[in-house]
Design a protein around this motif. Sequence first.
Motif, PDB file in Angstrom:
ATOM      1  N   HIS A 104      15.842  -5.723 -16.647  1.00  0.00           N
ATOM      2  CA  HIS A 104      15.082  -4.826 -15.787  1.00  0.00           C
ATOM      3  C   HIS A 104      14.830  -5.496 -14.434  1.00  0.00           C
ATOM      4  O   HIS A 104      14.690  -6.724 -14.346  1.00  0.00           O
ATOM      5  N   TYR A 105      14.813  -4.668 -13.398  1.00  0.00           N
ATOM      6  CA  TYR A 105      14.601  -5.172 -12.048  1.00  0.00           C
ATOM      7  C   TYR A 105      13.144  -5.609 -11.849  1.00  0.00           C
ATOM      8  O   TYR A 105      12.214  -4.966 -12.342  1.00  0.00           O
ATOM      9  N   LYS A 106      12.991  -6.717 -11.119  1.00  0.00           N
ATOM     10  CA  LYS A 106      11.656  -7.192 -10.754  1.00  0.00           C
ATOM     11  C   LYS A 106      11.559  -7.357  -9.247  1.00  0.00           C
ATOM     12  O   LYS A 106      12.555  -7.659  -8.576  1.00  0.00           O
ATOM     13  N   ASP A 107      10.389  -7.163  -8.720  1.00  0.00           N
ATOM     14  CA  ASP A 107      10.143  -7.369  -7.297  1.00  0.00           C
ATOM     15  C   ASP A 107      10.217  -8.865  -6.998  1.00  0.00           C
ATOM     16  O   ASP A 107       9.555  -9.669  -7.658  1.00  0.00           O
ATOM     17  N   SER A 108      11.029  -9.233  -6.024  1.00  0.00           N
ATOM     18  CA  SER A 108      11.233 -10.655  -5.722  1.00  0.00           C
ATOM     19  C   SER A 108       9.965 -11.335  -5.211  1.00  0.00           C
ATOM     20  O   SER A 108       9.811 -12.551  -5.336  1.00  0.00           O
ATOM     21  N   LYS A 109       9.043 -10.559  -4.639  1.00  0.00           N
ATOM     22  CA  LYS A 109       7.816 -11.139  -4.086  1.00  0.00           C
ATOM     23  C   LYS A 109       6.705 -11.241  -5.117  1.00  0.00           C
ATOM     24  O   LYS A 109       6.044 -12.275  -5.241  1.00  0.00           O
ATOM     25  N   ARG A 112       6.724  -8.572 -10.398  1.00  0.00           N
ATOM     26  CA  ARG A 112       6.431  -7.435 -11.274  1.00  0.00           C
ATOM     27  C   ARG A 112       7.647  -6.513 -11.403  1.00  0.00           C
ATOM     28  O   ARG A 112       8.502  -6.475 -10.527  1.00  0.00           O
ATOM     29  N   TYR A 113       7.677  -5.773 -12.505  1.00  0.00           N
ATOM     30  CA  TYR A 113       8.772  -4.838 -12.721  1.00  0.00           C
ATOM     31  C   TYR A 113       8.751  -3.722 -11.681  1.00  0.00           C
ATOM     32  O   TYR A 113       7.681  -3.231 -11.296  1.00  0.00           O
ATOM     33  N   LYS A 114       9.945  -3.316 -11.256  1.00  0.00           N
ATOM     34  CA  LYS A 114      10.074  -2.108 -10.458  1.00  0.00           C
ATOM     35  C   LYS A 114      10.033  -0.923 -11.415  1.00  0.00           C
ATOM     36  O   LYS A 114      10.684  -0.957 -12.467  1.00  0.00           O
ATOM     37  N   LEU A 115       9.271   0.090 -11.070  1.00  0.00           N
ATOM     38  CA  LEU A 115       9.042   1.185 -12.006  1.00  0.00           C
ATOM     39  C   LEU A 115       9.687   2.488 -11.538  1.00  0.00           C
ATOM     40  O   LEU A 115       9.806   2.753 -10.346  1.00  0.00           O
ATOM     41  N   LYS A 129      12.451  -0.258 -14.361  1.00  0.00           N
ATOM     42  CA  LYS A 129      13.788   0.198 -13.982  1.00  0.00           C
ATOM     43  C   LYS A 129      14.851  -0.754 -14.527  1.00  0.00           C
ATOM     44  O   LYS A 129      14.854  -1.946 -14.212  1.00  0.00           O
ATOM     45  N   ALA A 130      15.783  -0.224 -15.349  1.00  0.00           N
ATOM     46  CA  ALA A 130      16.837  -1.046 -15.946  1.00  0.00           C
ATOM     47  C   ALA A 130      17.971  -1.286 -14.954  1.00  0.00           C
ATOM     48  O   ALA A 130      18.188  -0.489 -14.030  1.00  0.00           O
ATOM     49  N   TRP A 131      18.672  -2.384 -15.138  1.00  0.00           N
ATOM     50  CA  TRP A 131      19.817  -2.689 -14.274  1.00  0.00           C
ATOM     51  C   TRP A 131      20.829  -1.556 -14.324  1.00  0.00           C
ATOM     52  O   TRP A 131      21.111  -1.000 -15.395  1.00  0.00           O
ATOM     53  N   ASP A 132      21.410  -1.229 -13.155  1.00  0.00           N
ATOM     54  CA  ASP A 132      22.480  -0.236 -13.139  1.00  0.00           C
ATOM     55  C   ASP A 132      23.769  -0.893 -13.621  1.00  0.00           C
ATOM     56  O   ASP A 132      23.822  -2.115 -13.836  1.00  0.00           O
ATOM     57  N   LEU A 133      24.814  -0.095 -13.806  1.00  0.00           N
ATOM     58  CA  LEU A 133      26.049  -0.624 -14.389  1.00  0.00           C
ATOM     59  C   LEU A 133      26.673  -1.691 -13.497  1.00  0.00           C
ATOM     60  O   LEU A 133      27.173  -2.715 -13.999  1.00  0.00           O
ATOM     61  N   GLU A 134      26.666  -1.487 -12.197  1.00  0.00           N
ATOM     62  CA  GLU A 134      27.273  -2.476 -11.305  1.00  0.00           C
ATOM     63  C   GLU A 134      26.622  -3.844 -11.473  1.00  0.00           C
ATOM     64  O   GLU A 134      27.301  -4.870 -11.529  1.00  0.00           O
ATOM     65  N   TRP A 135      25.290  -3.863 -11.580  1.00  0.00           N
ATOM     66  CA  TRP A 135      24.599  -5.147 -11.740  1.00  0.00           C
ATOM     67  C   TRP A 135      24.841  -5.722 -13.133  1.00  0.00           C
ATOM     68  O   TRP A 135      24.982  -6.937 -13.297  1.00  0.00           O
TER      69      TRP A 135
END
Length: 372
Positions: free
Chosen positions: A58-63, A66-69, A75-81
């Motif tokens: 799952h994506y996290k805010d770099s700063k 916390r998880y991006k919602l 929010k789960a990684w998209d296929l490209e990632w």
Amino acid sequence: MAHARWHHIVMESQRHALKAVDEWNCSDGNYSDFLTHMHKAWHYLLHAEFRKDKIDYHYKDSKTGRYKLIDGEPKAWDLEWCLKMRYPNARDIVRLNAELFVALRNKVEHRYEHNLKIVTGGKAQALVMNYEQEMVAFFGSKYSLADRLRFPISLQALTAEGRKQLQEAAKKLPKHTRDVVAKFEADIDQAVLDDLRYDYRVRLVPIVGSKTEADLAIDFVKLDELTEEERKVMVEAGRKGMVIIKDRHVEVADKDKLLPKQVARQVEAQVPFEFHIQPEHTEMWRRLGVRPTAGAADPYSTDARYCVYNEAFKSYAYTPAWVKRIVKEIGTAEKYRAFFGKEPRMKMVIPLPKQAVSPTEESGSHPRSKSA
């Protein structure tokens, strides 16, 4: 028995894979739906792998960390990632094949779906086979889809009329649609483009003779499981267009092929400088990836447009097209200098000796001009 969460994700992945293949094989199937379902099949497969390996996908805010919602959920990684995480090497063949279809899914136009399906057929086959191999390699053979997929019957692939229609359909693609594939492949090595994991192409050879109960309508063979003679026949059939009909075949393996010395001689006849097997010819086939080096694990891994491996003599032979390619690459002193980084050794021009002239000829009269 309660299954782990990853198992349910795998089941959803397989559901989409089967739907995708059904769309492809159906006479009125939708190419966009095939792309969408295979996209989801790969997406869920990689999510299942990450979950089983306890990798947070799952994506996290770099700063903030916390998880991006999205709608209150991480929010789960998209296929490209996911592909980048699973295959860190940007040149990985399986990753490149899947990334091509991610690009196609974002660009496909409804009215050109049929034509694009024809052009990308081998790559789509590779996409499905790579998916199956990834599934089995990670989760085991019990998750294979092999018992639920069938080889499709296609008149287009089996009749001359059908093949002509395929070729015509491919020509009708508009330039900007063709460019989706062309631009994607522009920087990819030819060896990758020819790899079956990127573009899976097959040649159908009708089976004749008595049939046993163990025979299948479609039988796939692996080159490394064949005898030396069988391997030679199959490789040449695949590379050089051998046509096998009943109990006879047309052998075209070494027709019009050239030895290195002949290549050097023909090239030198067309350029103003000397051209030798060593170092020029050897350096050219090595740098242009025409054939593997001596002792390579797979000596057959050549660019068949320019070179083929002769099993009987354990050596390489070259095509007339290779001579043309060499002349095109280094045919002038400027091109030679740019390619090899040194000055060419120009051919020596030896002046013809001046022909001796008799006094009579110098005076302008001819011996036979005298009257008898």
